[in-house]
Design an enzyme around this catalytic site. Structure first.
Site, PDB file in Angstrom:
ATOM      1  N   LYS A 114       0.461   2.608  -4.191  1.00  0.00           N
ATOM      2  CA  LYS A 114      -0.117   1.471  -4.923  1.00  0.00           C
ATOM      3  C   LYS A 114      -0.745   2.027  -6.203  1.00  0.00           C
ATOM      4  O   LYS A 114      -1.816   2.637  -6.169  1.00  0.00           O
ATOM      5  CB  LYS A 114      -1.142   0.709  -4.096  1.00  0.00           C
ATOM      6  N   ARG A 135       0.265  -9.595 -16.341  1.00  0.00           N
ATOM      7  CA  ARG A 135       0.408 -10.533 -15.234  1.00  0.00           C
ATOM      8  C   ARG A 135      -0.261 -11.875 -15.553  1.00  0.00           C
ATOM      9  O   ARG A 135       0.251 -12.927 -15.200  1.00  0.00           O
ATOM     10  CB  ARG A 135      -0.214  -9.910 -13.987  1.00  0.00           C
ATOM     11  N   GLU A 172       4.185  -1.133 -13.231  1.00  0.00           N
ATOM     12  CA  GLU A 172       2.819  -0.784 -13.579  1.00  0.00           C
ATOM     13  C   GLU A 172       2.826   0.135 -14.797  1.00  0.00           C
ATOM     14  O   GLU A 172       3.618   1.081 -14.861  1.00  0.00           O
ATOM     15  CB  GLU A 172       2.246  -0.016 -12.371  1.00  0.00           C
ATOM     16  N   LYS A 289       6.380  -2.979   2.133  1.00  0.00           N
ATOM     17  CA  LYS A 289       7.161  -4.187   1.826  1.00  0.00           C
ATOM     18  C   LYS A 289       8.349  -4.300   2.783  1.00  0.00           C
ATOM     19  O   LYS A 289       9.000  -3.285   3.068  1.00  0.00           O
ATOM     20  CB  LYS A 289       7.741  -4.100   0.403  1.00  0.00           C
ATOM     21  N   LYS A 313      -5.134  -0.344   1.515  1.00  0.00           N
ATOM     22  CA  LYS A 313      -5.933   0.383   0.529  1.00  0.00           C
ATOM     23  C   LYS A 313      -6.734   1.523   1.152  1.00  0.00           C
ATOM     24  O   LYS A 313      -7.135   1.452   2.311  1.00  0.00           O
ATOM     25  CB  LYS A 313      -6.899  -0.585  -0.160  1.00  0.00           C
ATOM     26  N   CYS A 410     -36.622   7.897 -32.590  1.00  0.00           N
ATOM     27  CA  CYS A 410     -37.425   7.749 -33.816  1.00  0.00           C
ATOM     28  C   CYS A 410     -38.346   6.535 -33.771  1.00  0.00           C
ATOM     29  O   CYS A 410     -39.064   6.276 -34.737  1.00  0.00           O
ATOM     30  CB  CYS A 410     -36.513   7.674 -35.024  1.00  0.00           C
TER      31      CYS A 410
HETATM   32  S1  IVH Z   1       4.560  -5.207  -5.545  1.00  0.00           S
HETATM   33  C1  IVH Z   1       4.571  -9.493  -4.747  1.00  0.00           C
HETATM   34  N1  IVH Z   1       4.227  -2.631  -5.535  1.00  0.00           N
HETATM   35  O1  IVH Z   1      -0.804  -4.375  -7.238  1.00  0.00           O
HETATM   36  C2  IVH Z   1       4.511  -8.065  -4.920  1.00  0.00           C
HETATM   37  N2  IVH Z   1       2.584  -3.970  -6.610  1.00  0.00           N
HETATM   38  O2  IVH Z   1      -2.374  -6.601  -5.917  1.00  0.00           O
HETATM   39  C3  IVH Z   1       3.826  -7.718  -6.133  1.00  0.00           C
HETATM   40  N3  IVH Z   1       0.789  -2.677  -7.641  1.00  0.00           N
HETATM   41  O3  IVH Z   1      -0.335  -6.896  -9.561  1.00  0.00           O
HETATM   42  C4  IVH Z   1       3.705  -6.387  -6.491  1.00  0.00           C
HETATM   43  N4  IVH Z   1       1.506  -0.687  -7.084  1.00  0.00           N
HETATM   44  O4  IVH Z   1       0.515  -4.616 -10.272  1.00  0.00           O
HETATM   45  C5  IVH Z   1       3.735  -3.806  -5.917  1.00  0.00           C
HETATM   46  N5  IVH Z   1       4.086  -0.316  -5.470  1.00  0.00           N
HETATM   47  C6  IVH Z   1       3.587  -1.490  -5.863  1.00  0.00           C
HETATM   48  C7  IVH Z   1       2.388  -1.593  -6.594  1.00  0.00           C
HETATM   49  C8  IVH Z   1       1.913  -2.852  -6.946  1.00  0.00           C
HETATM   50  C9  IVH Z   1       0.560  -1.375  -7.724  1.00  0.00           C
HETATM   51  C10 IVH Z   1      -0.095  -3.719  -8.222  1.00  0.00           C
HETATM   52  C11 IVH Z   1       0.683  -4.793  -8.936  1.00  0.00           C
HETATM   53  C12 IVH Z   1       0.084  -6.103  -8.497  1.00  0.00           C
HETATM   54  C13 IVH Z   1      -1.081  -5.692  -7.675  1.00  0.00           C
HETATM   55  C14 IVH Z   1      -1.164  -6.636  -6.520  1.00  0.00           C
END
Ligand code: IVH
Length: 672
Positions: A114, A135, A172, A289, A313, A410
């Site tokens: 992430k 976004r 990103e 995913k 996270k 000063c």
């Molecule tokens: S997928 C619907 N993959 O996290 C799926 N997002 O909280 C949308 N982000 O705005 C995103 N790394 O900018 C995806 N490997 C990753 C990601 C990622 C960072 C950010 C992304 C999004 C935010 C979502």
């Protein structure tokens, strides 16, 4: 009709040239209003010629939307966000739910990092980048096309041929941790401001109107999503589509796990968490995913988040400690910055004892009392930051931290901007920290570089010998230098020799050396180019200042205030008249009159030329030692831009090649 076509072509050339100055060089020579006027005129003329399509016109190609009044772009499909989880139980819940939705015992998951950056949406039409936006609210985002234009990892033209007619590539934008540290330093020295994390810096850079090349080259892009509008119906895998996208010229993460096992996913999370601190960029978790695109459709969404993905996270590495004091530091241009000092803590192996609180807005938000228990983290894993404090009943005896009314050094009454977020000491000539920082800046590497004159020596001369401005330093003698701590005979001689020898400086560096608020290196460059001489600078009218790229009302006021202060003018006049410093201006650094810019250069010509046939110009260039090539490649040194340039032009821009117009070629020829 011929007349109108001729007019259109001329205007197209003119705008292409201004696009180049704006997008490639970040050095526009006309205002946005003038640009808008030219573009509208062109649109108007083109609309009169009904039976002709102007495919290569700047009204159609990339970048033309940049000056549109509206700064927002609609995404073709909504940009969703992810649901966050922080523990194993929630992950197992998610995993089980996905199996239930799929009605299968086993499904593939794609696990990724992430990235902690800025989400962007790139729209490609027929393989060409058309628009880029942030976004935003998920439906539409801020138009950032002009700054995306030169991020190397974002192709302007896709590789290969087999791609959808229209598509959205998502990912990103981020910068490396090491670049964050160095750019933050550089930004501080240029603008007196700091970014609290790499993410904020990347986001700030993307939104900057004028983006210094040395900054933007550090922006990187990684793709983690797409909308191909059913183009590859037969490839029902997110991961395998990503591989296709990689072949078109995008970067995808090196750390991706495709698997179906719950334990393997948990191990991936653990492994990445341990790797986090040694990764070159910031991440804040992993994203899991569902891989099948068809299954994703079946699983669907919950409000603005897909149900088929989750962000797992990392826990924040935070430490609790005690706030000991808050000091208010005075910067070179008088900006006051609160800095919190606390009982040292160790975060990610580094001992930390202080953190900037940036400004009054942040200070008010934290609502600090001396002795408070505060939480410290390292923003973006690097910069120490006070995140918040323990919310317990505050003892009456505790002292609340508030912004002082007077300068801590000063005691001059501080001024603030309208919102009272920032406070300044305007007592520039008598406030010691400002004098110290200003003089250190004046004699630094990119200004009046004096060998041996270190900050340590400058500070001693200011404190002990009452030195107050650059002129005092030009009067330095051996005895004074010898009386300072740690200054030997050799250093003293070096400094005196270097001061004596210093007799000329470029106008651009001279302006920068003055340390006027908001006038960093790039604004100094633009000012120097517009003024052409020190005399013109000293007499520049307000309306001319406002036409200079990078200068708005507030910088204009700073400049006018500076130039109308007799103390400043006196210093400038003494430097010129008494110490015989010559301030010179060289119009065009790249023209080497002796040999010409074409000598031993690989040159490419694109578009039609007004004044020469291809053979004529080739002969002329070759007679000057140039090597004329037919194809763009890494080895090209120079591109000559004619009317209606083709794809070579876009490639040249993408490869950051030096591009010159036919008019420039004529000028160079006329000087030989
Ligand atoms: S997928 C619907 N993959 O996290 C799926 N997002 O909280 C949308 N982000 O705005 C995103 N790394 O900018 C995806 N490997 C990753 C990601 C990622 C960072 C950010 C992304 C999004 C935010 C979502």
């Amino acid at each position: 009709m011929n007349k109108i076509i001729k007019k259109i072509k001329n205007l197209q050339n003119k705008i292409t040239y201004h696009n180049y100055l704006y997008f490639c060089l970040d050095k526009p020579i006309i205002s946005d209003i003038k640009y808008d006027y030219l573009l509208n005129k062109l649109k108007d003329l083109e609309s009169k010629v009904i039976n002709k399509k102007f495919i290569n016109s700047p009204t159609r190609v990339i970048g033309s939307s940049i000056f549109k009044k509206s700064k927002f772009i609609n995404h073709l499909t909504p940009m969703l966000s992810l649901e966050n989880i922080f523990d194993k139980k929630k992950f197992i819940n998610f995993y089980k739910k996905m199996l239930i939705f799929s009605n299968k015992k086993n499904i593939q998951f794609c696990c990724e990092l992430k990235f902690d950056g800025v989400a962007v949406n790139l729209i490609y039409i027929n393989g060409l980048l058309k628009q880029a936006s942030t976004r935003g609210n998920g439906e539409k985002g801020e138009d950032i096309t002009k700054n995306i234009f030169f991020i190397k990892s974002i192709p302007l033209v896709l590789n290969g041929v087999n791609f959808p007619k229209i598509m959205e590539i998502r990912g990103e934008i981020f910068i490396l941790k090491k670049d964050f540290i160095s750019l933050n330093k550089k930004n501080y020295s240029m603008n007196n401001s700091n970014f609290s994390s790499a993410r904020n810096l990347a986001s700030g850079l993307l939104r900057r109107k004028i983006l210094d090349h040395s900054f933007k080259k550090h922006l990187l892009f990684i793709c983690h999503g797409f909308e191909l509008f059913n183009y590859f119906k037969n490839i029902d895998s997110y991961y395998f589509n990503l591989l296709k996208i990689k072949n078109w010229g995008f970067h995808i993460s090196e750390k991706i796990l495709l698997c179906s096992s719950k334990n393997k996913i948990l191990n991936f999370f653990k492994k990445i968490k341990n790797l986090r601190s040694i990764l070159k960029f910031d991440i804040d978790g992993v994203v899991i995913k569902v891989d099948s695109l068809k299954l994703r459709q079946k699983i669907g969404l919950i409000s603005r988040s897909p149900r088929w993905a989750i962000a797992y996270k990392f826990p924040n590495d935070m430490q609790k400690t005690k706030l000991l004091k808050v000091k208010f530091q005075v910067g070179r241009t008088g900006v006051i910055t609160p800095v919190g000092y606390f009982k040292p803590v160790i975060i990610s192996g580094v001992k930390i004892k202080k953190a900037s609180i940036y400004n009054n807005k942040e200070l008010k938000k934290l609502n600090l009392y001396i002795g408070d228990k505060i939480f410290i983290c390292r923003a973006g894993d690097v910069i120490p930051k006070i995140v918040n404090k323990e919310t317990v009943f505050t003892q009456v005896s505790k002292k609340k931290v508030i912004f002082p009314k007077k300068c801590p050094s000063c005691l001059f009454i501080l001024k603030s901007c309208i919102k009272k977020n920032n406070f300044y000491c305007t007592n520039s000539f008598f406030c010691i920290p400002q004098i110290q920082k200003r003089i250190i800046h004046f004699f630094s590497k990119n200004t009046f570089k004096i060998k041996g004159l270190s900050p340590h020596i400058i500070n001693q001369l200011i404190k002990k010998n009452n030195f107050r401005n650059p002129i005092d330093f030009f009067k330095l003698n051996f005895n004074i230098l010898q009386s300072l701590k740690n200054v030997g005979q050799k250093t003293a001689n070096n400094i005196l020799h270097s001061l004596k020898k210093f007799n000329c400086i470029s106008l651009e560096k001279f302006i920068f050396s003055l340390g006027i608020k908001g006038i960093g290196r790039s604004v100094s460059y633009n000012l120097a180019n517009s003024c052409g001489s020190l005399k013109n600078l000293l007499n520049i009218p307000k309306k001319n200042i406002l036409n200079i790229p990078g200068i708005g009302e507030s910088i204009c006021t700073n400049l006018i205030n500076f130039l109308s202060n007799p103390n400043n003018l006196n210093i400038i006049h003494q430097l010129i008249n008494k110490f015989h410093i010559k301030v010179f201006f060289k119009k065009n650094k790249s023209v080497i009159i002796k040999k010409s810019i074409f000598y031993q250069k690989n040159i490419l010509i694109t578009g039609q030329l007004k004044n020469f046939s291809r053979i004529e110009i080739t002969q002329k260039l070759e007679s000057l030692g140039g090597i004329v090539k037919n194809y763009i490649s890494k080895n090209i040194d120079l591109v000559i831009l004619g009317k209606n340039p083709g794809k070579k032009f876009i490639y040249a821009v993408n490869l950051k090649k030096k591009i010159i117009t036919e008019d420039k070629v004529l000028k160079v020829f006329s000087k030989i």
